[in-house]
Motif scaffolding. Structure first.
Motif, short mmCIF file in Angstrom:
data_model
loop_
_atom_site.label_atom_id
_atom_site.label_comp_id
_atom_site.label_asym_id
_atom_site.label_seq_id
_atom_site.Cartn_x
_atom_site.Cartn_y
_atom_site.Cartn_z
N ARG A 106 -8.23 -2.27 -11.46
CA ARG A 106 -8.85 -2.08 -12.78
C ARG A 106 -10.37 -2.08 -12.67
O ARG A 106 -11.06 -1.29 -13.32
CB ARG A 106 -8.41 -3.19 -13.74
N ALA A 107 -10.90 -2.97 -11.84
CA ALA A 107 -12.35 -3.12 -11.75
C ALA A 107 -13.01 -2.01 -10.94
O ALA A 107 -14.10 -1.54 -11.29
CB ALA A 107 -12.69 -4.48 -11.14
N GLY A 108 -12.37 -1.59 -9.86
CA GLY A 108 -13.02 -0.65 -8.95
C GLY A 108 -12.43 0.73 -8.87
O GLY A 108 -13.00 1.60 -8.21
N GLY A 109 -11.28 0.95 -9.51
CA GLY A 109 -10.64 2.25 -9.43
C GLY A 109 -10.03 2.50 -8.05
O GLY A 109 -9.81 1.57 -7.28
N TRP A 110 -9.79 3.77 -7.77
CA TRP A 110 -9.15 4.15 -6.51
C TRP A 110 -10.05 3.77 -5.33
O TRP A 110 -11.21 4.14 -5.29
CB TRP A 110 -8.86 5.64 -6.47
N LEU A 138 0.32 -8.21 -7.51
CA LEU A 138 -0.28 -9.15 -8.48
C LEU A 138 -0.91 -8.42 -9.66
O LEU A 138 -2.01 -8.76 -10.09
CB LEU A 138 -1.33 -10.03 -7.78
N ASP A 139 -0.22 -7.42 -10.17
CA ASP A 139 -0.71 -6.68 -11.34
C ASP A 139 -0.11 -7.30 -12.59
O ASP A 139 1.11 -7.38 -12.73
CB ASP A 139 -0.31 -5.21 -11.22
N ALA A 140 -0.97 -7.72 -13.50
CA ALA A 140 -0.49 -8.30 -14.75
C ALA A 140 0.17 -7.25 -15.64
O ALA A 140 0.82 -7.59 -16.63
CB ALA A 140 -1.64 -8.96 -15.51
N THR A 193 -4.09 -3.86 -2.25
CA THR A 193 -5.04 -4.42 -3.20
C THR A 193 -4.29 -5.08 -4.35
O THR A 193 -3.06 -5.18 -4.34
CB THR A 193 -6.01 -3.32 -3.70
N THR A 194 -5.03 -5.52 -5.36
CA THR A 194 -4.45 -6.20 -6.52
C THR A 194 -4.71 -5.40 -7.78
O THR A 194 -5.59 -4.54 -7.84
CB THR A 194 -5.05 -7.60 -6.70
N ILE A 200 5.73 -4.51 -7.98
CA ILE A 200 4.84 -4.01 -6.94
C ILE A 200 4.96 -2.50 -6.98
O ILE A 200 6.00 -1.96 -7.39
CB ILE A 200 5.23 -4.57 -5.56
N TYR A 201 3.89 -1.79 -6.57
CA TYR A 201 4.01 -0.34 -6.52
C TYR A 201 3.11 0.25 -5.45
O TYR A 201 2.11 -0.35 -5.03
CB TYR A 201 3.72 0.32 -7.87
N LEU A 202 3.53 1.43 -5.00
CA LEU A 202 2.78 2.20 -4.00
C LEU A 202 2.40 3.52 -4.66
O LEU A 202 3.22 4.15 -5.34
CB LEU A 202 3.66 2.45 -2.77
N ILE A 203 1.14 3.93 -4.49
CA ILE A 203 0.66 5.21 -5.03
C ILE A 203 0.08 6.01 -3.87
O ILE A 203 -0.70 5.48 -3.05
CB ILE A 203 -0.41 5.01 -6.11
#
Length: 252
Positions: free
Chosen positions: A173-177, A188-190, A167-168, A246-249
């Protein structure tokens, strides 16, 4: 008939260039390299350095062009991006026509960060050009930032038998997990979209400039390392003038 070749070049490390990509570059008559705002010196410089290292055929021309700027006056995000893509396609068309009019050959290439299939708009822009010029499209896959991130941290992309959601930052930010996800990859995280999440039980693997000499890596429980990531990201952006991260959670 024009052959438009979209070549994935990995994350900026010349060693990421595949043999197939190098062959495609040398078979091209023209390689177009974009210049983008503050990124001009570093990002265009990396593309040009890859060209200098990979090109062995002096007949291949390398030409730069300025990317247009997105119009901030357009309030709708998707409409703003669509207009921007239209403007880029018009520049590609103009450069290709000028190249052909000057007697240039029909193979035109663009170098794409990572892979053209993953959160990149080059294919969509190429489709626009194809409506106005007779062309065939060829795609050369490249190493993605996801692959480079997992390799740098020496982790698997997915849990055993579990799905992965890509995801982006805007969507996070808009939808959460994302519902039903056990692992997410955020591109593409600002900056700092993970702060919108409840960090309990989440582990993050973050990387900036992955695969490059400037590579930065941070990993650990999100509740503990989030401030460190925010500070490191801010310092790196100020130092270089640009950042790609970029990151993975993962849960649990």
């Amino acid at each position: 008939m024009i052959e438009l070749i979209l070549i994935g070049i990995g994350t900026g490390n010349p060693d990421h260039l595949t043999a197939e990509a190098a062959k495609a570059m040398n078979a091209s008559d023209l390689i177009l390299v974009p210049l983008k705002g503050e990124d001009k010196s570093d990002l265009a410089g990396l593309r040009l350095a890859i060209c200098r290292e990979a090109l062995t055929d002096p007949a291949t021309r390398v030409e730069t062009f300025d990317l247009p700027v997105r119009d901030p006056a357009t309030p709708d995000y998707l409409a703003r991006v669509q207009d921007w893509h239209d403007a880029i396609a018009a520049i590609w068309e103009d450069r290709i026509r000028a190249h052909l009019d000057a007697g240039g050959g029909p193979r035109v290439a663009l170098l794409v960060w990572g892979d053209p299939s993953l959160y990149d708009s080059t294919l969509r822009i190429a489709e626009r050009v194809g409506r106005r010029l007779p062309l065939t499209l060829r795609v050369i896959p490249g190493i993605t930032a996801i692959q480079a991130l997992c390799a740098a941290h020496a982790i698997p992309l997915n849990d055993l038998g579990a799905p992965v959601t890509i995801t982006t930052g805007r969507q996070l930010r808009a939808g959460g997990w994302p519902e039903g996800a056990s692992t997410i990859v955020v591109m593409l995280d600002a900056g700092g979209a993970f702060e919108a999440l409840d960090p309990a039980g989440l582990t993050i693997w973050w990387g900036a400039y992955v695969g490059m000499a400037e590579q930065l890596l941070i990993a650990g429980p999100l509740s503990e390392v989030a401030p460190q990531i925010i500070a490191t990201r801010s310092e790196a952006r100020a130092r270089h003038g640009w950042i790609m991260d970029i990151y993975l959670i993962r849960r649990g």
